[in-house]
Enzyme design. Structure first.
Site, PDB file in Angstrom:
ATOM      1  N   ASP A 286       1.117  -1.195  -0.155  1.00 60.36           N
ATOM      2  CA  ASP A 286       0.174  -0.213  -0.457  1.00 60.36           C
ATOM      3  C   ASP A 286       0.552   1.016   0.468  1.00 60.36           C
ATOM      4  O   ASP A 286       2.144   1.565   0.618  1.00 60.36           O
ATOM      5  CB  ASP A 286      -0.458  -0.124   1.317  1.00 60.36           C
ATOM      6  CG  ASP A 286      -2.427   1.100   1.511  1.00 60.36           C
ATOM      7  OD1 ASP A 286      -1.717   1.959   1.091  1.00 60.36           O
ATOM      8  OD2 ASP A 286      -3.388   0.495   1.383  1.00 60.36           O
TER       9      ASP A 286
ATOM     10  N   ARG B  93       0.288   4.345   1.149  1.00 60.94           N
ATOM     11  CA  ARG B  93       0.260   4.848   2.060  1.00 60.94           C
ATOM     12  C   ARG B  93       1.095   4.485   3.317  1.00 60.94           C
ATOM     13  O   ARG B  93       1.077   5.055   4.036  1.00 60.94           O
ATOM     14  CB  ARG B  93      -1.214   5.523   2.445  1.00 60.94           C
ATOM     15  CG  ARG B  93      -2.056   5.728   1.371  1.00 60.94           C
ATOM     16  CD  ARG B  93      -4.124   5.422   1.619  1.00 60.94           C
ATOM     17  NE  ARG B  93      -3.731   4.038   1.656  1.00 60.94           N
ATOM     18  CZ  ARG B  93      -5.077   3.565   2.273  1.00 60.94           C
ATOM     19  NH1 ARG B  93      -5.726   4.597   2.301  1.00 60.94           N
ATOM     20  NH2 ARG B  93      -4.992   1.880   1.771  1.00 60.94           N
TER      21      ARG B  93
ATOM     22  N   HIS C 153      -1.364  -2.182   8.911  1.00 56.95           N
ATOM     23  CA  HIS C 153      -2.057  -1.225   8.602  1.00 56.95           C
ATOM     24  C   HIS C 153      -3.646  -1.348   8.749  1.00 56.95           C
ATOM     25  O   HIS C 153      -4.489  -2.223   7.268  1.00 56.95           O
ATOM     26  CB  HIS C 153      -1.316  -0.665   7.187  1.00 56.95           C
ATOM     27  CG  HIS C 153      -2.556  -1.075   6.323  1.00 56.95           C
ATOM     28  ND1 HIS C 153      -2.983  -0.230   5.499  1.00 56.95           N
ATOM     29  CD2 HIS C 153      -1.753  -1.563   5.360  1.00 56.95           C
ATOM     30  CE1 HIS C 153      -2.990  -0.636   4.331  1.00 56.95           C
ATOM     31  NE2 HIS C 153      -2.333  -1.580   4.180  1.00 56.95           N
TER      32      HIS C 153
ATOM     33  N   CYS D   7      -6.599  -1.330   4.627  1.00 60.32           N
ATOM     34  CA  CYS D   7      -5.949  -2.404   3.745  1.00 60.32           C
ATOM     35  C   CYS D   7      -6.585  -3.045   2.847  1.00 60.32           C
ATOM     36  O   CYS D   7      -7.904  -3.961   3.432  1.00 60.32           O
ATOM     37  CB  CYS D   7      -5.365  -3.213   4.567  1.00 60.32           C
ATOM     38  SG  CYS D   7      -3.919  -4.789   3.561  1.00 60.32           S
TER      39      CYS D   7
HETATM   40 ZN   LIG Z   1      -2.483  -3.075   3.122  1.00 59.57          ZN
END
Ligand SMILES: [Zn+2]
Length: 210
Positions: A45, A47, A104, A107
């Site tokens: 990801d 982020r 996280h 997700c």
């Molecule tokens: Zn993720």
């Protein structure tokens, strides 16, 4: 096709503001090799910026990112196991003292799996087959989340990855010898809060953040 302008400009800023002033350390890293404090298995990801979360410089963390920060089954079958290869290198060659699984919030990988389970969508492609690693996930009610809640799946995913890590004989061996510590963490994007798994009772507790 040229690189996106933002990346080109960013690279120039990196050279000017970070690499040039710290040239000596980069040369040292090049000559002496890496000796990271920990291996972190995080999600792809965009982020989840692992180095920013732990405020570390180049050379401090050996980071592996895959969809949903999953650890595969221990399958020494001669096939192409990228995640297993990285774990093996970090533990056997670099001898990292810490192995961290960082889950996280929000997700997409975990959410895709949840949708698949809920709607009984047939798995497709590499991603579908990768996410079957989550099959049989144990959702713990004591986390304060109900079954179906995305966070509960994310936390369960972290627990499951730790279990799978211990299926690797060299991980088990170094942990047993007291040379390797395993950690399960979960980062919340919006609040910045970091939860840590307490393996003695299986609960997650906050390490700080809002
Ligand atoms: Zn993720």
């Amino acid at each position: 096709m040229a690189l996106p302008k933002t990346l080109n400009e960013g690279y120039r800023r990196f050279l000017r503001d970070r690499h040039a002033p710290d040239r000596g350390r980069y040369i040292q890293l090049a000559e002496l090799g890496q000796a990271p404090t920990a291996m972190v298995i995080a999600c792809c990801d965009a982020r989840i910026d692992v180095s920013a979360i732990f405020d570390v410089e180049a050379g401090e963390l050996f980071i592996l990112r895959n969809v949903a920060n999953l650890v595969p089954n221990y399958e020494p079958d001669g096939k192409h196991h990228g995640t297993s290869a990285a774990i093996e290198f970090a533990v056997q060659e670099l001898k990292v003292p810490h192995l961290i699984v960082l889950g996280h919030s929000n997700c997409g990988g975990i959410e895709a799996y949840r949708q698949k389970v809920r709607n009984k969508v047939p798995e497709r492609g590499f991603l579908g087959s990768w996410l079957t690693l989550l099959d049989g996930l144990k959702i713990v009610e004591s986390d304060g989340f109900t079954y179906g809640d995305e966070t509960a799946f994310e936390l369960a995913g972290v627990r499951s990855s730790l279990v799978k890590l211990r299926n690797f004989p060299f991980v088990r061996k170094r942990e047993k010898a007291g040379l390797l510590a395993l950690h399960g963490l979960h980062f919340d994007l919006a609040s910045g809060s970091l939860l840590a798994l307490n393996e003695s009772d299986g609960s997650f507790a906050s390490l700080g953040g809002a």
